[in-house]
Write a protein that holds these residues in place. Structure first.
Motif, PDB file in Angstrom:
ATOM      1  N   PRO A 131     -56.424  -7.523 113.790  1.00  0.00           N
ATOM      2  CA  PRO A 131     -56.020  -7.329 112.719  1.00  0.00           C
ATOM      3  C   PRO A 131     -54.964  -6.173 111.724  1.00  0.00           C
ATOM      4  O   PRO A 131     -55.184  -5.301 111.500  1.00  0.00           O
ATOM      5  CB  PRO A 131     -57.471  -7.873 111.755  1.00  0.00           C
ATOM      6  CG  PRO A 131     -58.425  -8.531 112.844  1.00  0.00           C
ATOM      7  CD  PRO A 131     -58.341  -7.296 114.007  1.00  0.00           C
ATOM      8  N   ASN A 166     -51.733  -9.447 116.420  1.00  0.00           N
ATOM      9  CA  ASN A 166     -52.184  -9.206 114.551  1.00  0.00           C
ATOM     10  C   ASN A 166     -53.536 -10.165 114.322  1.00  0.00           C
ATOM     11  O   ASN A 166     -54.704 -10.224 114.107  1.00  0.00           O
ATOM     12  CB  ASN A 166     -50.940  -9.758 113.683  1.00  0.00           C
ATOM     13  CG  ASN A 166     -50.235  -8.879 113.252  1.00  0.00           C
ATOM     14  OD1 ASN A 166     -50.286  -7.589 114.227  1.00  0.00           O
ATOM     15  ND2 ASN A 166     -49.055  -9.007 112.579  1.00  0.00           N
ATOM     16  N   MET A 167     -53.368 -11.852 115.291  1.00  0.00           N
ATOM     17  CA  MET A 167     -54.342 -12.348 115.149  1.00  0.00           C
ATOM     18  C   MET A 167     -55.614 -10.767 116.386  1.00  0.00           C
ATOM     19  O   MET A 167     -56.424 -11.063 116.319  1.00  0.00           O
ATOM     20  CB  MET A 167     -54.270 -13.842 116.042  1.00  0.00           C
ATOM     21  CG  MET A 167     -54.109 -14.093 115.021  1.00  0.00           C
ATOM     22  SD  MET A 167     -53.594 -15.981 116.059  1.00  0.00           S
ATOM     23  CE  MET A 167     -54.971 -16.725 116.355  1.00  0.00           C
TER      24      MET A 167
END
Length: 201
Positions: A85, A81-82
């Motif tokens: 996003p 997710n980093m």
């Protein structure tokens, strides 16, 4: 010397992540994925359907692998997710596409990360050993991700590994082509599914 038409004895077909959230759902494309899988590989469903028909006809074991992510086991999700996003990312739910649904006598394994062996390796290998399976014909989606991660681990575990190129797909055909070209003949062999049945049909 690798035979043009591999032996089917002691073999299994492994279908990886042919499930709706990765294939027919076009709402989860990442920024760099400009087209859906079916736009990139319009014959994918037909090829997988034919592969299953021929495997069943020739009594080759079919193993289905599906991804069902969860925040407890899928420990890679925070870093993912980093990199991507949240907002357009969907977790794997494991719902098979209709043309790839298992029969009652076919084994299904549920994984929670890209690598089948990392997720359910002990259970998976126990099944292979119980059925004297030493050669894996692997395919599915995505080529560069779950198919290749699982194939690499299968090689490390001592199995003969074939990738069925016409039954694999990605959301970026250039990535699909590049990854198969890099690895073909190095520690696995890339073939067409048609070559499985040349000697038996």
């Amino acid at each position: 010397m690798i035979k043009k038409y591999p032996d089917l004895a002691n073999s299994a077909v492994v279908i990886i992540d042919v499930q709706s959230d990765y294939i027919s759902d076009t709402t989860t494309l990442l920024d760099q994925q400009q087209a859906s899988l079916f736009e990139q590989f319009p014959e994918f469903s037909e090829k997988v359907n034919l592969l299953l028909f021929n495997a069943r006809k020739n009594k080759i074991p079919v193993i289905h692998v599906r991804e069902k992510d969860n925040c407890q086991k899928s420990v890679w999700l925070p870093w993912w997710n980093m990199l991507h996003p949240p907002g357009n990312i969907a977790l794997g739910e494991g719902t098979p596409e209709p043309y790839a649904k298992e029969l009652n006598n076919e084994k299904v394994f549920i994984k929670w990360t890209y690598d089948l062996f990392h997720s359910v390796g002990d259970e998976f290998e126990a099944y292979l050993k119980h059925n004297n399976i030493k050669r894996l014909f692997m395919c599915g989606v995505l080529t560069k991700a779950c198919v290749m991660f699982s194939a690499n681990s299968a090689f490390c575990k001592g199995y003969e590994v074939y990738i069925l190129e016409d039954c694999c797909a990605d959301r970026n055909k250039a990535h699909h082509d590049a990854i198969l070209n890099i690895y073909d003949g190095y520690h696995l062999k890339v073939i067409s599914s048609n070559n499985l049945w040349k000697k038996v049909n």
